[in-house]
Design an enzyme around this catalytic site. Structure first.
Site, PDB file in Angstrom:
ATOM      1  CD  GLU A  87      25.971  20.127  14.201  1.00 46.17           C
ATOM      2  OE1 GLU A  87      25.036  19.678  14.863  1.00 46.17           O
ATOM      3  OE2 GLU A  87      26.683  19.405  13.480  1.00 46.17           O
ATOM      4  CG  HIS A 109      18.205  18.291  11.850  1.00 43.67           C
ATOM      5  ND1 HIS A 109      18.969  19.447  11.882  1.00 43.67           N
ATOM      6  CD2 HIS A 109      19.085  17.268  11.697  1.00 43.67           C
ATOM      7  CE1 HIS A 109      20.241  19.124  11.746  1.00 43.67           C
ATOM      8  NE2 HIS A 109      20.343  17.819  11.635  1.00 43.67           N
ATOM      9  CG  ASP A 110      20.642  17.257  15.140  1.00 37.26           C
ATOM     10  OD1 ASP A 110      20.163  16.290  14.530  1.00 37.26           O
ATOM     11  OD2 ASP A 110      21.689  17.841  14.780  1.00 37.26           O
ATOM     12  CG  ASP A 155       5.595  12.302  -0.488  1.00 40.06           C
ATOM     13  OD1 ASP A 155       6.286  12.338  -1.528  1.00 40.06           O
ATOM     14  OD2 ASP A 155       4.904  11.320  -0.147  1.00 40.06           O
ATOM     15  CG  ASN A 169       7.256  10.776  -4.952  1.00 37.91           C
ATOM     16  OD1 ASN A 169       7.067  10.843  -3.735  1.00 37.91           O
ATOM     17  ND2 ASN A 169       8.345  10.257  -5.476  1.00 37.91           N
ATOM     18  CG  ASP A 185      23.733  19.931   6.362  1.00 38.56           C
ATOM     19  OD1 ASP A 185      24.843  19.834   6.917  1.00 38.56           O
ATOM     20  OD2 ASP A 185      22.660  20.053   6.984  1.00 38.56           O
ATOM     21  CG  ASP A 244      27.008  17.216  10.199  1.00 36.98           C
ATOM     22  OD1 ASP A 244      25.903  17.484  10.679  1.00 36.98           O
ATOM     23  OD2 ASP A 244      27.621  16.149  10.447  1.00 36.98           O
ATOM     24  CG  ASP A 255       9.298  14.690  -3.104  1.00 39.23           C
ATOM     25  OD1 ASP A 255       8.881  15.861  -3.173  1.00 39.23           O
ATOM     26  OD2 ASP A 255       8.558  13.692  -3.250  1.00 39.23           O
ATOM     27  CG  ASP A 282       8.262   8.543  -1.797  1.00 37.78           C
ATOM     28  OD1 ASP A 282       7.878   9.550  -1.154  1.00 37.78           O
ATOM     29  OD2 ASP A 282       9.413   8.451  -2.262  1.00 37.78           O
TER      30      ASP A 282
END
Ligand code: NOJ
Length: 562
Positions: free
Chosen positions: A256, A329-330, A21, A23, A98, A199, A29, A25
């Site tokens: 995928e 990530h899954d 990150d 910035n 993706d 995907d 990003d 938040d």
């Protein structure tokens, strides 16, 4: 076998929300990614795959896209993205994006039109059906719990959503929709990207009529996978996409594909087929699940893994191409799932890396894997952000009567948030990921497991990955060699050979935390001077055909002539 750059590449997957990150938040990003490109270059990465960065209401963290040609506000601007691409290219790396076109967000302009009226020009971009006897058009269950159908008041029909109700499925039967998608892909390729990860791309062709799935147990909803995975027009659609778009560029494509078998993959990736370069199989990811799906925990039997990996290695050799992965990530963290994330975390992470990188195919490294990041255990279900986890918990515990502790245990082992906790950069607050409040809690072990420590320690998992990647660059056999399983019946050791021209590799990996005897087949005798890489520093006496392997030990030997 055809030689190509994408077979020789190592791909690194970034889940932008959790990477870095810039910035404050609390959300990763694009600028944050650009800041870290040197870290990836040092590792030896050739290609970066970005999970979705497009505009999205984030019902499923960007896999629900409301505008395919704009960047998500939280991630930055198109200018930031262009700068990222330029910086990736300046370092001699490539960038793949993706492509999520089985479904869009319900906030996409196409869907806003489509739902307005039955004769709207965009009606056909989605899958609409009237109800059946006052209920949903069929009995399929959504991947995120409940029905795949959502009723829409405006036109009194249901729309199909295999994932969340904010992810309506696009209707690939519509030639207009297909053209829009091809136009959008071309637009990105013309901006200079180097390919796509697609995907659930084998879901885009559904069996006409969308029939009910068999339901012997009389459940409310059941998986309808057989009616939308690898459906009747899938090869026609992918071939068309290839002719219209992909074949015009020198790019990587990886689909995928849950539910794709080796035979399917031969068709999807076959050299002469003109569809895709490679697919992500799910078969090895399903070996530790029981009959009731992913939350039904079952210990992995190494013999099942051997059988499965061997089937893919042998099946695609010389025909298509494998993608190699043990997490993303899954999926839960590889070291927690297949290794030991406690006393043998370093050894087992290196062993798994050796195993994967020595197979035939293109290896994928998921962010944090290279420093041995582990699964997490949050005390409260409220700390989890993933829609799959939250919906499942709601159905099973809040609305159903399953035991809270049992369900939490399955989340600890299989939940997707295991892989999504912010990247651990250093020992400072929030692991150096953000100066704000992270969108998902940081794993509490960040003071011991972080990139700063890993880069400073020449014996770390990170440097081991760097060496593995370097070896691949120098040894064609690692990319192209033909695989053969040896010691097939051994319960703890996964061993195989690779053969290419006049060379041979012997890969021996101990998947257990015990010392085990390794008795090589008669024709193989090893000696220390043939050792190419191993995850234990001090050598042991391993000359000959029979020796002891230490917990999670991995060794690769190279022989020069056969
Ligand atoms: C597969 C993606 O990897 C996953 O994160 C997502 O939830 C589903 N497809 C739906 O897009």
């Amino acid at each position: 076998m055809n030689k190509t750059w994408w077979k020789e590449s190592v791909i690194y997957q970034i889940y932008p929300r959790s990477f870095n990150d810039s910035n404050g938040d609390g959300i990763g990003d694009l600028k944050g990614i650009t800041e870290k490109l040197d870290y990836l270059k040092e590792l030896g990465i050739d290609v970066i795959w970005l999970s979705p960065v497009y505009q999205s209401p984030n019902d499923d963290n960007g896999y629900d896209i409301s505008d395919y040609q704009n960047i998500m506000d939280e991630f930055g601007t198109m200018k930031d993205w262009e700068e990222l691409l330029a910086e990736v290219h300046a370092r001699g790396m490539k960038l793949i994006m993706d492509l999520v076109v089985n479904h869009s967000s319900d906030e996409h302009a196409w869907f806003a039109e489509s739902r307005k009226s039955k004769d709207n020009p965009y009606r056909d971009y989605y899958v609409w059906r009237p109800g059946k006897d006052g209920v949903e058009p069929n009995n399929w269950e959504s991947a995120f719990s409940g029905s795949v159908w959502e009723y829409d008041q405006a036109t009194e029909e249901y729309f199909l959503h295999i994932f969340s109700k904010k992810q309506p499925d696009l209707n690939w039967e519509s030639p207009e929709l297909r053209n829009e998608v091809y136009k959008m892909m071309t637009w990105w390729l013309d901006k200079g990207i180097d390919g796509f990860r697609m995907d659930v791309i084998n879901f885009i062709s559904k069996v006409p009529g969308l029939p009910d799935a068999p339901n012997q147990e009389g459940k409310q909803y059941v998986s309808g996978g057989e009616y939308f995975m690898n459906g009747p027009r899938i090869h026609e659609f992918l071939y068309e996409m290839n002719q219209e778009v992909l074949s015009k560029y020198d790019i990587i494509t990886v689909g995928e594909m849950p539910g794709a078998t080796v035979d399917d993959a031969k068709l999807y990736t076959g050299d002469d087929r003109e569809e895709l370069n490679m697919v992500f199989t799910f078969e090895h990811m399903d070996l530790d699940s029981g009959l009731n799906g992913k939350w039904d925990l079952k210990p992995l039997d190494l013999l099942d893994l051997k059988e499965n990996i061997t089937k893919w290695q042998v099946g695609l050799n010389g025909v298509g191409w494998n993608s190699l992965y043990l997490n993303n990530h899954d999926q839960p963290r590889m070291v927690s799932r297949f290794g030991n994330d406690k006393e043998y975390r370093v050894e087992s992470a290196k062993m798994l890396a050796t195993f994967l990188h020595m197979l035939q195919g293109t290896p994928y490294v998921y962010q944090g894997e290279e420093i041995g990041m582990t699964n997490v255990k949050f005390d409260s279900i409220d700390d989890y952000q993933d829609i799959e986890i939250r919906n499942m918990y709601r159905d099973k515990v809040i609305q159903g009567n399953e035991d809270h502790d049992k369900v939490m245990e399955s989340i600890y082992v299989k939940g997707r948030d295991n892989a999504r906790t912010p990247f651990q950069w250093d020992e400072s607050e929030n692991a150096g990921f953000t100066s704000g409040k992270p969108w998902l809690k940081i794993n509490h072990n960040y003071k011991d497991i972080n990139a700063k420590l890993a880069v400073a320690d020449s014996d770390s998992i990170y440097h081991y990955y760097r060496r593995l990647i370097e070896l691949r660059k120098k040894n064609s056999i690692i990319v192209y060699g033909e695989y053969e399983l040896i010691m097939a019946e051994h319960q703890q050791i996964f061993a195989f050979t690779r053969t290419y021209e006049n060379e041979k590799l012997l890969v021996i990996t101990n998947f257990s935390g015990e010392e085990v005897m390794c008795d090589l087949p008669n024709d193989i005798v090893v000696s220390e001077d043939k050792l190419m890489i191993s995850n234990y520093k001090e050598a042991t006496n391993s000359t000959g055909a029979s020796f002891t392997l230490r917990p999670y030990e991995a060794r690769v030997y190279k022989f020069n002539s056969l």
